[in-house]
Design a protein around this motif. Structure first.
Motif, PDB file in Angstrom:
ATOM      1  N   TRP A 314     -12.475  26.466 -45.607  1.00  0.00           N
ATOM      2  CA  TRP A 314     -11.792  25.365 -44.927  1.00  0.00           C
ATOM      3  C   TRP A 314     -10.335  25.727 -44.673  1.00  0.00           C
ATOM      4  O   TRP A 314      -9.761  26.596 -45.335  1.00  0.00           O
ATOM      5  N   ARG A 325     -13.518  23.141 -40.940  1.00  0.00           N
ATOM      6  CA  ARG A 325     -14.532  23.617 -41.879  1.00  0.00           C
ATOM      7  C   ARG A 325     -15.505  24.541 -41.150  1.00  0.00           C
ATOM      8  O   ARG A 325     -15.810  24.331 -39.974  1.00  0.00           O
ATOM      9  N   ASN A 330     -19.922  22.648 -44.043  1.00  0.00           N
ATOM     10  CA  ASN A 330     -20.583  21.442 -43.530  1.00  0.00           C
ATOM     11  C   ASN A 330     -22.005  21.324 -44.065  1.00  0.00           C
ATOM     12  O   ASN A 330     -22.505  20.219 -44.301  1.00  0.00           O
ATOM     13  N   LEU A 333     -21.762  19.807 -47.352  1.00  0.00           N
ATOM     14  CA  LEU A 333     -21.428  18.379 -47.255  1.00  0.00           C
ATOM     15  C   LEU A 333     -22.578  17.544 -46.704  1.00  0.00           C
ATOM     16  O   LEU A 333     -22.445  16.324 -46.581  1.00  0.00           O
ATOM     17  N   GLN A 335     -23.785  17.847 -43.671  1.00  0.00           N
ATOM     18  CA  GLN A 335     -23.539  17.599 -42.260  1.00  0.00           C
ATOM     19  C   GLN A 335     -24.128  18.740 -41.425  1.00  0.00           C
ATOM     20  O   GLN A 335     -24.664  19.702 -41.956  1.00  0.00           O
ATOM     21  N   SER A 351     -16.569  12.147 -46.345  1.00  0.00           N
ATOM     22  CA  SER A 351     -17.251  13.106 -47.207  1.00  0.00           C
ATOM     23  C   SER A 351     -17.056  12.878 -48.696  1.00  0.00           C
ATOM     24  O   SER A 351     -17.941  13.202 -49.490  1.00  0.00           O
ATOM     25  N   ILE A 352     -15.905  12.374 -49.140  1.00  0.00           N
ATOM     26  CA  ILE A 352     -15.568  12.335 -50.559  1.00  0.00           C
ATOM     27  C   ILE A 352     -16.053  11.033 -51.183  1.00  0.00           C
ATOM     28  O   ILE A 352     -16.030   9.963 -50.565  1.00  0.00           O
ATOM     29  N   ILE A 380     -19.309  14.318 -53.876  1.00  0.00           N
ATOM     30  CA  ILE A 380     -19.676  13.883 -52.535  1.00  0.00           C
ATOM     31  C   ILE A 380     -20.998  13.131 -52.628  1.00  0.00           C
ATOM     32  O   ILE A 380     -21.781  13.337 -53.563  1.00  0.00           O
ATOM     33  N   LEU A 382     -24.395  12.482 -50.517  1.00  0.00           N
ATOM     34  CA  LEU A 382     -25.181  12.922 -49.371  1.00  0.00           C
ATOM     35  C   LEU A 382     -25.877  11.727 -48.726  1.00  0.00           C
ATOM     36  O   LEU A 382     -25.911  10.613 -49.280  1.00  0.00           O
ATOM     37  N   ASP A 392     -12.692  22.672 -54.673  1.00  0.00           N
ATOM     38  CA  ASP A 392     -11.851  23.273 -53.647  1.00  0.00           C
ATOM     39  C   ASP A 392     -10.763  24.104 -54.316  1.00  0.00           C
ATOM     40  O   ASP A 392     -10.072  23.620 -55.226  1.00  0.00           O
ATOM     41  N   CYS A 411     -14.609  26.357 -50.742  1.00  0.00           N
ATOM     42  CA  CYS A 411     -15.239  25.229 -51.428  1.00  0.00           C
ATOM     43  C   CYS A 411     -16.539  25.726 -52.046  1.00  0.00           C
ATOM     44  O   CYS A 411     -17.343  26.386 -51.374  1.00  0.00           O
ATOM     45  N   ASP A 413     -19.995  24.826 -54.511  1.00  0.00           N
ATOM     46  CA  ASP A 413     -20.871  23.820 -55.107  1.00  0.00           C
ATOM     47  C   ASP A 413     -20.986  24.094 -56.606  1.00  0.00           C
ATOM     48  O   ASP A 413     -21.513  25.116 -57.024  1.00  0.00           O
TER      49      ASP A 413
END
Length: 684
Positions: A314, A325, A330, A333, A335, A351-352, A380, A382, A392, A411, A413
């Motif tokens: 990002w 991003r 994405n 996230l 998306q 997103s957050i 986040i 979903l 991050d 970022c 996971d």
């Protein structure tokens, strides 16, 4: 990247110079860019990194080839500096792990003749007939000489170029040949830079090296006279007519040269510069295309790696507040997996997790304003309602004070990590609960054991007290009743003796009866003293033991001595005196029964707040191991009684034996008893 010049013509920026020094170990003064344009300088630096520093050829192979080809460069700085790298004044090809060479090895390399005709044919045949090399040849080997010879003809563009290309392709393969050709392009460009920047002074380390090694200096043609002679030869031998131009073109060049009234040396210099510049430009263009393709391939691999690692990239433009991003982020996230760009606030809102938005925004803006690295974890949500954890990490680039920069980062996971941390936390809490329960159980058990031990000690103490009371009663009975009866009996026998005539047949028996009664009286008296010595109650431990040891020695015939330092005129607590007296008494009884000793020493000493008693004999030792187990027999029971008496007083009991059963080594019984409070002056 953009590199700002640090000042002065051809000077690199601080970051670039630091990178050169980091890779080579020294900052060569010719490593400056031939261009004052920072973008061109950065591009050329990237070109050098790609085809030289990061070239997959072995570092020692590259450095030796560089030195071998530098023989054809008029400016001697380049070959001198790279010879320095070869022998350890810096790192060959910028690789600190590369081996280095001796000056003799370098001299053999630079004096290797340039092959032509049959000599070149022989070397090419070696490569063509030998098949593909499993690995690049080692320094100084025949295969290396053949590879370097063909590379030199390609480098100089001689008429034998095509044949040398074929030989190298056959022996190296397409991939390694391409790496060699890339490297030749870099060397040609480096020579062009050296000619443009002619006049560079040798560094101090190189000057010192050549000053102390004349053979190396002569081999490099750094002696002015030697170089003047070699220059004429090299111009004739190495400058060849470009292929395809023919004799007419050469004649025209000679006429033009005469018309312009240029000297032969000036023409050679100009032609060399132009040809070098042309080839360098072509090589740079070719390598730039290859570098672009390699960059695209690397970007594709990076995206695959990020996707496999569940990571995304990002960028946040602090000035415009736009958040960009990549497709991988994405995807994390939930998306559409394409690169996207939106206002930072919209990213937070979309997103957050609602509970984390304020904290995440504050962390981002604080990092940007302070110019500090970013590290923040958040949740986040979903589209299917699942909650995942992301982390991050990034840094600010540009001017952090007025927010005229941008922040970039990755970022990751970390849901699995968070789940593992949660499971670990639950396991730790469960473990702590079980430990607490077990500790409570152990404390209760320990308290019960202590209570039982205290009850046992109290019971044992009362048993010992009752035993002493019973001994005292029996002793008194023996002394008072049996003693009186025996006294009356002896008096009666004495009276009877006076009335029996001396010549009476029964007088002898009467005298025997008197002796028996007298012996019974003494034995009953001794038994009474054994059971409870009145001296212990009347005059204390020291005198009582002195009397007992003396009588014991007289009765048993075993020599004995007694000492009692620190006990003169002082009384001890009754339970201490009784216990110590009984332990010494039992130890002496064991000497009589088991030791077959000739001498015994008894020492009872008071020192400070502790009383020590020691009984030592010179008789047979015995095996102590049965005393560590539950056993039978008088010795085991006697020792057990002594140990328990001392334990009731909080003292220590120790037996040392000089040998096994039947061996003469002696035995020592030692006890230590703490004394509580001041010594008592009397007994109640």
């Amino acid at each position: 990247m953009t590199v700002e010049p640090a000042g002065g013509e051809g000077d690199w920026g601080g970051a670039l110079r630091a990178e050169v020094e980091r890779r080579f170990g020294v900052p060569p003064n010719s490593s400056g860019s031939p261009s004052d344009n920072p973008e061109i300088a950065a591009a050329l630096q990237g070109f050098a990194t790609f085809v030289y520093l990061d070239n997959p050829l072995p570092p020692l192979f590259k450095e030796r080839l560089f030195v071998s080809l530098s023989r054809f460069c008029d400016v001697r700085y380049r070959i001198a500096r790279h010879v320095g790298f070869l022998i350890g004044l810096g790192t060959p090809s910028g690789d600190a792990a590369s081996p280095v060479e001796s000056a003799a090895e370098v001299i053999r390399l630079v004096r290797r003749p340039f092959p032509r005709g049959a000599d070149l044919g022989s070397l090419r045949g070696r490569l063509l007939d030998g098949g593909k090399l499993a690995e690049l040849p080692g320094p100084g080997s025949p295969d290396e000489e053949a590879v370097f010879a063909c590379a030199s003809h390609i480098f100089l563009g001689t008429p034998d170029l095509e044949g040398c290309l074929d030989a190298l392709c056959r022996s190296l393969g397409e991939a390694r040949l391409q790496s060699v050709l890339n490297f030749l392009a870099f060397v040609r460009t480096a020579h062009f830079w050296s000619q443009v920047q002619n006049g560079r002074r040798l560094e101090d380390d190189i000057e010192y090296l050549l000053a102390i090694n004349e053979r190396l200096a002569e081999a490099l043609a750094l002696d002015p006279d030697a170089w003047d002679r070699q220059l004429g030869r090299s111009l004739d031998e190495e400058l060849v007519t470009p292929r395809g131009e023919g004799a007419g073109a050469e004649q025209r060049r000679r006429e033009e040269r005469r018309a312009l009234d240029l000297t032969r040396a000036e023409l050679v210099e100009r032609v060399t510069e132009l040809r070098a510049a042309r080839r360098a430009a072509l090589n740079v263009m070719e390598d730039a295309v290859e570098a672009r393709d390699a960059l695209r391939e690397s970007e594709g691999r990076l995206q695959l790696a990020l996707s496999a690692a569940r990571m995304g990239i990002w960028t946040w433009d602090v000035t415009t507040d736009m958040h960009t991003r990549d497709a991988n982020l994405n995807r994390l996230l939930g998306q559409e997996p394409v690169e996207s760009r939106q206002p930072f606030g919209d990213f937070l809102a979309r997103s957050i997790h609602p509970d984390d938005r304020e904290r995440v925004e504050a962390t981002f803006r604080d990092s940007a304003s302070r110019g500090r690295p970013l590290n923040v974890e958040f949740r986040i949500v979903l589209s299917d309602g699942r909650v995942r954890w992301l982390r991050d990490q990034g840094d600010i680039f540009g001017d952090a004070e007025d927010s005229s920069g941008h922040m970039s980062g990755v970022c990751l996971d970390v849901t699995s990590l968070k789940e593992a941390e949660g499971a670990l936390r639950l396991a730790r809490d469960e473990l702590e609960r079980r430990v607490a329960e077990r500790t409570s159980e152990l404390e209760a058990t320990n308290a019960a054991l202590q209570e039982a031990a205290a009850a046992r000690a109290d019971l044992l103490r009362r048993a010992v007290s009752m035993q002493e009371d019973e001994r005292r009663r029996i002793s008194r009975e023996l002394h008072d009743r049996l003693g009186q009866e025996l006294t009356a009996l002896i008096l009666s026998l004495k009276a009877l003796e006076r009335v029996v005539p001396p010549d009476s047949p029964g007088r002898g028996r009467l005298i025997q009866a008197e002796a028996i009664v007298d012996r019974l009286g003494r034995e009953s008296h001794d038994l009474a003293i054994e059971l409870r010595p009145t001296a212990l109650d009347d005059i204390g431990l020291g005198p009582a033991l002195a009397t007992y040891v003396a009588r014991w020695s007289e009765r048993t015939g075993i020599a004995a001595d007694f000492r009692s330092p620190g006990l003169d005129g002082e009384r001890l607590p009754p339970d201490v005196e009784t216990a110590v007296y009984r332990v010494v008494q039992e130890a002496l009884n064991n000497v009589v029964k088991h030791a077959a000793a000739r001498h015994v020493s008894v020492i009872v000493e008071r020192h400070g707040g502790e009383l020590t008693a020691l009984v030592e004999d010179d008789g047979r030792g015995f095996d102590l191991s049965p005393l560590d187990r539950s056993g039978h027999g008088s010795r085991s029971l006697g020792v057990l009684g002594m140990r328990e008496r001392v334990a009731l007083l909080g003292g220590s009991f120790l037996i040392e034996s000089g040998g096994g059963e039947g061996k003469f080594g002696g035995t020592i019984v030692r006890i230590r008893v703490p004394l509580q409070g001041p010594p008592e002056g009397h007994h109640g």
